[in-house]
Write a protein that holds these residues in place. Structure first.
Motif, mmCIF file in Angstrom:
data_model
loop_
_atom_site.group_PDB
_atom_site.id
_atom_site.type_symbol
_atom_site.label_atom_id
_atom_site.label_comp_id
_atom_site.label_asym_id
_atom_site.label_seq_id
_atom_site.Cartn_x
_atom_site.Cartn_y
_atom_site.Cartn_z
ATOM 1 N N GLN B 129 53.677 43.988 42.318
ATOM 2 C CA GLN B 129 53.639 44.989 41.325
ATOM 3 C C GLN B 129 53.666 44.204 39.818
ATOM 4 O OE1 GLN B 129 56.103 48.234 41.894
ATOM 5 N NE2 GLN B 129 54.810 48.785 43.737
ATOM 6 N N VAL B 130 52.594 45.010 38.898
ATOM 7 C CA VAL B 130 52.610 43.899 38.233
ATOM 8 C C VAL B 130 51.853 45.902 36.745
ATOM 9 C CG1 VAL B 130 51.547 42.018 36.644
ATOM 10 C CG2 VAL B 130 51.407 41.748 38.511
ATOM 11 N N ASP B 131 52.607 45.251 35.649
ATOM 12 C CA ASP B 131 52.556 46.056 34.644
ATOM 13 C C ASP B 131 50.835 45.919 34.411
ATOM 14 O OD1 ASP B 131 52.202 47.921 32.329
ATOM 15 O OD2 ASP B 131 54.387 47.399 31.978
ATOM 16 N N SER B 132 49.939 46.886 33.859
ATOM 17 C CA SER B 132 48.167 46.420 34.095
ATOM 18 C C SER B 132 48.443 45.581 32.587
ATOM 19 C CB SER B 132 48.208 47.605 32.967
ATOM 20 O OG SER B 132 48.717 48.747 32.628
ATOM 21 N N PHE B 133 49.604 45.961 31.479
ATOM 22 C CA PHE B 133 49.369 45.384 30.161
ATOM 23 C C PHE B 133 50.037 44.308 30.244
ATOM 24 C CE2 PHE B 133 53.623 44.781 26.651
ATOM 25 C CZ PHE B 133 52.464 44.589 25.995
ATOM 26 N N TRP B 134 50.524 43.345 31.368
ATOM 27 C CA TRP B 134 50.690 41.970 31.629
ATOM 28 C C TRP B 134 49.951 41.018 32.321
ATOM 29 C CZ3 TRP B 134 55.920 43.081 34.865
ATOM 30 C CH2 TRP B 134 56.898 44.004 34.131
ATOM 31 N N VAL B 135 49.054 41.587 33.212
ATOM 32 C CA VAL B 135 48.399 40.983 33.438
ATOM 33 C C VAL B 135 47.403 39.841 32.786
ATOM 34 C CG1 VAL B 135 45.943 41.629 34.150
ATOM 35 C CG2 VAL B 135 47.631 43.243 34.783
ATOM 36 N N PRO B 136 47.045 39.608 30.964
ATOM 37 C CA PRO B 136 46.489 38.658 31.263
ATOM 38 C C PRO B 136 47.182 37.840 30.903
ATOM 39 C CG PRO B 136 45.968 40.675 29.701
ATOM 40 C CD PRO B 136 46.836 41.066 30.993
ATOM 41 N N PHE B 158 37.075 50.011 30.830
ATOM 42 C CA PHE B 158 38.718 49.577 30.567
ATOM 43 C C PHE B 158 39.502 48.878 31.683
ATOM 44 C CE2 PHE B 158 40.517 53.974 31.401
ATOM 45 C CZ PHE B 158 41.564 53.054 31.966
ATOM 46 N N ILE B 159 39.395 49.116 32.719
ATOM 47 C CA ILE B 159 39.977 48.273 34.102
ATOM 48 C C ILE B 159 39.477 47.249 33.608
ATOM 49 C CG2 ILE B 159 40.400 48.782 36.636
ATOM 50 C CD1 ILE B 159 41.977 50.980 35.190
ATOM 51 N N LYS B 160 37.734 47.256 34.036
ATOM 52 C CA LYS B 160 37.019 46.051 34.497
ATOM 53 C C LYS B 160 37.863 44.855 32.585
ATOM 54 C CE LYS B 160 33.609 48.499 35.224
ATOM 55 N NZ LYS B 160 31.746 48.821 35.403
ATOM 56 N N ASP B 161 37.854 45.605 31.727
ATOM 57 C CA ASP B 161 38.098 44.876 30.543
ATOM 58 C C ASP B 161 39.491 43.639 30.753
ATOM 59 O OD1 ASP B 161 35.610 45.508 29.472
ATOM 60 O OD2 ASP B 161 36.689 47.226 28.188
ATOM 61 N N VAL B 162 40.379 44.420 31.382
ATOM 62 C CA VAL B 162 41.405 43.902 31.694
ATOM 63 C C VAL B 162 41.908 42.574 33.078
ATOM 64 C CG1 VAL B 162 44.229 44.288 32.310
ATOM 65 C CG2 VAL B 162 42.851 45.107 30.567
ATOM 66 N N ALA B 163 41.340 43.690 34.875
ATOM 67 C CA ALA B 163 41.095 42.757 35.589
ATOM 68 C C ALA B 163 40.610 42.288 35.779
ATOM 69 C CB ALA B 163 41.340 44.375 35.979
ATOM 70 N N VAL B 164 39.073 42.217 35.146
ATOM 71 C CA VAL B 164 37.935 40.978 35.817
ATOM 72 C C VAL B 164 38.023 40.289 34.451
ATOM 73 C CG1 VAL B 164 36.183 40.825 36.145
ATOM 74 C CG2 VAL B 164 36.778 43.063 36.747
ATOM 75 N N GLN B 165 38.316 39.047 35.295
ATOM 76 C CA GLN B 165 38.407 37.725 34.754
ATOM 77 C C GLN B 165 37.243 36.561 35.058
ATOM 78 O OE1 GLN B 165 39.958 37.443 32.165
ATOM 79 N NE2 GLN B 165 40.266 34.709 31.606
ATOM 80 N N GLU B 166 36.398 36.130 34.341
ATOM 81 C CA GLU B 166 35.177 35.086 35.224
ATOM 82 C C GLU B 166 34.914 35.741 36.164
ATOM 83 O OE1 GLU B 166 37.433 31.505 34.936
ATOM 84 O OE2 GLU B 166 37.551 31.642 32.982
ATOM 85 N N GLY B 167 34.585 36.923 36.607
ATOM 86 C CA GLY B 167 33.768 37.211 37.316
ATOM 87 C C GLY B 167 34.625 37.704 38.297
ATOM 88 N N GLU B 168 35.664 37.940 38.448
ATOM 89 C CA GLU B 168 36.841 38.060 39.648
ATOM 90 C C GLU B 168 37.478 39.466 39.095
ATOM 91 O OE1 GLU B 168 36.739 36.789 42.640
ATOM 92 O OE2 GLU B 168 36.051 35.047 42.479
ATOM 93 N N TRP B 169 37.737 40.544 40.270
ATOM 94 C CA TRP B 169 39.112 41.408 39.441
ATOM 95 C C TRP B 169 40.047 40.394 40.364
ATOM 96 C CZ3 TRP B 169 38.686 46.661 38.896
ATOM 97 C CH2 TRP B 169 37.240 46.963 38.604
ATOM 98 N N LYS B 170 41.376 40.585 39.435
ATOM 99 C CA LYS B 170 42.377 39.628 39.570
ATOM 100 C C LYS B 170 43.268 41.000 40.099
ATOM 101 C CE LYS B 170 41.649 35.378 38.323
ATOM 102 N NZ LYS B 170 42.261 34.299 38.472
ATOM 103 N N THR B 171 43.258 41.768 39.788
ATOM 104 C CA THR B 171 44.321 42.686 40.253
ATOM 105 C C THR B 171 43.454 44.199 40.246
ATOM 106 O OG1 THR B 171 46.270 43.930 39.750
ATOM 107 C CG2 THR B 171 44.736 43.370 37.865
ATOM 108 N N VAL B 172 44.617 44.801 41.585
ATOM 109 C CA VAL B 172 43.721 46.423 41.550
ATOM 110 C C VAL B 172 44.895 47.033 40.751
ATOM 111 C CG1 VAL B 172 44.241 47.711 43.298
ATOM 112 C CG2 VAL B 172 44.032 45.655 43.992
ATOM 113 N N TRP B 345 49.699 51.027 36.145
ATOM 114 C CA TRP B 345 50.737 50.111 37.156
ATOM 115 C C TRP B 345 49.421 49.151 37.896
ATOM 116 C CZ3 TRP B 345 55.131 46.771 37.319
ATOM 117 C CH2 TRP B 345 55.779 47.763 36.383
ATOM 118 N N THR B 346 49.401 48.439 37.902
ATOM 119 C CA THR B 346 48.461 47.425 39.416
ATOM 120 C C THR B 346 49.075 46.516 40.700
ATOM 121 O OG1 THR B 346 48.663 45.152 38.552
ATOM 122 C CG2 THR B 346 47.429 46.684 36.835
ATOM 123 N N GLU B 347 48.136 45.805 40.904
ATOM 124 C CA GLU B 347 49.449 45.326 42.116
ATOM 125 C C GLU B 347 48.175 44.007 42.322
ATOM 126 O OE1 GLU B 347 51.182 46.818 44.793
ATOM 127 O OE2 GLU B 347 51.737 48.276 44.400
#
Lengths: 261, 459
Positions: B129-136, B158-172, B345-347
């Motif tokens: 489990q990863v706090d959304s704030f830690w994702v980057p 705002f979800i996509k702004d953080v979770a998507v990196q170079e076209g890939e979803w990095k976290t749920v 929170w993200t997974e």
């Protein structure tokens, strides 16, 4: 670690000499915090020693005169010392909360005074942390000094009385010289404890408002675990250790005679 | 003779003892079976134990860092426990040979530090489990989970702004929260035509009237030394178009428009205090509960709080009291701009082993499914991150508060997850404290803040 640029989020690091110390010292907020720390430590230590001594003398007198309540007084005072710092911070926060339902402010308002900004006014916030720390530390000081008082031979007091010494003179010329080593150890320990105080302030004010109550121990925590600068946090720790050593040497010079070394 | 008697007695007693023992053993075995298989799935024979899901010697065997209060073992919220257990059972049924070893993280701050350290050392858990704030901070190490994101447009921007990196979803991103203006409807009916203030000017105006007429504070917000002092109020900075950092994580507070936006926010803080609308004691408010307390004690007409607070107010106050509290968008410098800080929170999946990654992605993907997200968010009292959940589930579509949050999330914004943000936040808290208590002017506080942030970044 203090000679490196070690970070919590990067496994690589280099030795950078005294750079971490330089950065800490050149930081604007460091001196504000150093000033708050000096005030916090100096006033807390003096109050803990003075109040601890008064309590120790009162309990010693009570025990010698077989007065009721001396044991319960010791237990009550010591309970403040065994409570964890975080809890003390929360307890004092509840007491000092700045509304009519804050315990202290409630009584002040009931007595015709207005609500006092114990925690949101910078000066009052520092005084509040000193009060809370003194409340906690006085118990330890009291128990140390009380133990010291038990070591003073009764015949010295009897001889002083025969010589016509009054209570204050007996304290000045018999008690104090006899318990000097205990006062020294007490001073060293409460200075270390107070300088390293972190948990209580964290829960009471969090170091605010502004930097008003941010002491060096708190600064070290923020530097290491908030800004991830382990090198600089270690530099602050080394500086705090140095201050503790210097203070101990000063106390030794003041309280321990040369032949006792 | 004696021997015979003894022999006879022994046989009889033995039979009795054996019967009793056998009966007790059977009972205990049944009980142990029930306890041991707590939450087990009968058809697959898999167990959902406290710290082990599926086969103990599973292939693949995954490690999972989990917070107890978001797990199937939580005792604080039985609905969360049931929901998560159901997810585990479904996963275990699908992955009959695999196993998950759960490592509970009991301290949030320590979890962040530990995760940073193990990732840096290359020994990260399979998933966490990863706090959304830690994702980057973990972009490099998080494995793509795009396969389980079926309808990307359904997720808030705002979800996509953080979770998507170079076209890939990095976290749920499984659940979120937001900040809003809480206000008392009866007082707005009386002093502001029934509507909450939309701008700072309106807020000060109505706040002053309420203070004068009702002898209570007009507006309160977090102003103590803690993260919410920054995060809650950042909405006012972001709404003006302000940015804290650029794409590379470099602080850009001294850029013209950002500095101006920052100064405007701190000048607004000063106005709230100088006008008497806000009491100075907010400089020591470092807990949302204190705002709630002030609201329910009739000390303030409005406050800036989090979406979860309406449910705690509901628990603490009678129906008439809590229902009088409504939520609206955070007042801004101008009426036509909006923003709100979002967290949650993200997974995330860390393992790069193909087999493990597939099994882990299947698990984290369960939170991405609409019905699962609805049940998890309903159970945990959090907000869904997919727009359709607010329409397709009665719990969300029929709740007026949820419908307000749904609108607010359109302008949601997450904190930048770069290490320098922690310095920015800490400096913001200090500067806010100084302005609120009158130790510094907004201009001086902002200059000091920017100088300290830049100095920290450059070092």
């Amino acid at each position: 670690m203090s000679f490196t640029n070690m970070s919590l989020i990067d496994p690589d690091y280099q030795y950078v000499g005294l750079e971490a110390f330089q950065r800490v010292i050149l930081s604007q907020s460091f001196w504000t915090m150093a000033k708050a720390t000096v005030i916090f430590v100096a006033i807390s230590v003096v109050l803990q020693i003075v109040l601890g001594m008064i309590l120790a003398l009162a309990i010693d007198y009570g025990v010698k005169k077989h007065l009721y309540g001396s044991v319960s007084t010791r237990i009550a005072v010591l309970s403040a010392w065994v409570i964890p710092g975080i809890v003390i911070g929360i307890l004092w926060k509840i007491m000092l909360i700045e509304t009519n339902y804050g315990i202290v402010n409630y009584f002040l308002v009931q007595s015709g005074f207005s609500v006092v900004s114990f925690l949101s006014d910078p000066q009052m916030a520092l005084l509040s942390t000193i009060a809370a720390n003194t409340w906690r530390g006085t118990a330890f000081s009291m128990i140390m000094l009380y133990a010291g008082l038990q070591q003073v031979p009764q015949h010295l007091y009897d001889a002083a009385r025969v010589d016509g010494a009054r209570a204050l003179q007996r304290f000045r010329y018999v008690t104090l010289p006899q318990i000097k080593p205990v006062v020294f150890i007490n001073l060293v320990l409460i200075t270390i404890y107070t300088l390293n105080t972190f948990d209580m302030i964290m829960s009471l004010t969090g170091g605010g408002p502004g930097h008003a109550t941010e002491v060096l121990a708190l600064f070290m925590y923020f530097e290491g675990f908030n800004r991830f600068n382990l090198g600089q946090a270690a530099a602050v720790a080394v500086m705090m250790l140095s201050v503790n050593v210097v203070m101990t040497v000063i106390y030794m010079r003041l309280f321990i005679d040369e032949e006792e070394f | 003779m004696r021997k015979q008697d003894t022999h006879y007695d022994f046989t009889r007693r033995t039979v009795l003892k054996l019967s009793t023992t056998a009966g007790m053993s059977a009972g205990l075995s049944a009980l142990a079976g029930c306890l041991g298989n707590n939450g087990s799935d009968g058809s697959s024979g898999k167990i959902v134990a406290k710290d082990q899901i599926g086969a103990g010697d599973g292939n693949p065997s995954l490690t999972y860092w989990m917070l107890p209060d978001q797990s199937h073992t939580t005792t604080e919220n039985k609905n969360v426990a049931k929901t998560v257990e159901k997810f585990f059972q479904t996963w275990a049924k699908k992955h009959s040979d695999a196993g998950i070893q759960i490592e509970y993280q009991t301290n949030l701050e320590q979890m962040k530090t530990k995760l940073l350290q193990v990732v840096a050392r290359g020994s990260a858990p399979s998933m966490s489990q990863v706090d959304s704030f830690w994702v980057p901070n973990f972009y490099k190490d998080l494995q793509p989970v795009s396969d389980v994101i079926k309808n990307p447009d359904d997720w808030y921007p705002f979800i996509k702004d953080v979770a998507v990196q170079e076209g890939e979803w990095k976290t749920v991103w499984k659940s979120t929260d937001c900040r809003a203006l809480y206000y008392r409807q009866d007082l707005m009916d009386k002093y502001n035509d029934g509507k909450p203030p939309k701008t700072w000017d309106e807020l000060i105006q109505v706040g002053e009237t309420i203070k004068k007429q009702e002898n209570m504070s007009g507006y309160m917000y977090n102003g103590g030394k803690w993260e919410a002092t920054t995060f809650d109020n950042l909405a006012m900075f972001w709404a003006q178009g302000g940015d804290l950092v650029n794409d590379k994580g470099k602080p850009v507070l001294d850029d013209g428009k950002n500095k101006k936006a920052l100064l405007n926010v701190f000048q607004f803080f000063k106005r709230t205090i100088d006008s008497g609308v806000t009491p100075k004691r907010i400089a020591n408010i470092n807990d949302y509960a204190l705002l709630e307390q002030a609201a329910l004690n009739g000390e303030t007409a409005m406050f800036l709080g989090g979406n979860w607070q309406i449910s705690t107010m509901k628990q603490k106050a009678d129906e008439e009291t809590w229902k009088n509290w409504k939520v609206a968008k955070i007042p801004q410098m101008k009426a036509d701009i909006a923003s709100t800080g979002t967290g949650g929170w993200t997974e995330g999946v860390f393992t790069s082993n193909k087999q493990k990654r597939k099994a882990a992605t299947d698990f984290v993907g369960m939170y991405a499914k609409r019905e699962n997200m609805a049940s998890y968010c309903k159970a945990s009292g959090t907000l869904p991150t997919r727009k359709s959940v607010y329409e397709g589930t009665k719990y969300f579509s029929e709740d007026p508060y949820m419908q307000v949050y749904k609108k607010l999330l359109k302008n949601g914004r997450a904190r930048p997850g770069y290490p320098i943000y922690l310095t920015i936040s800490s400096e913001w808290q200090t500067a806010a404290g100084k302005v609120i208590t009158g130790q510094a002017s907004p201009e001086k506080a902002v200059d000091t803040m920017i100088s300290n942030v830049n100095s920290q970044y450059n070092s």
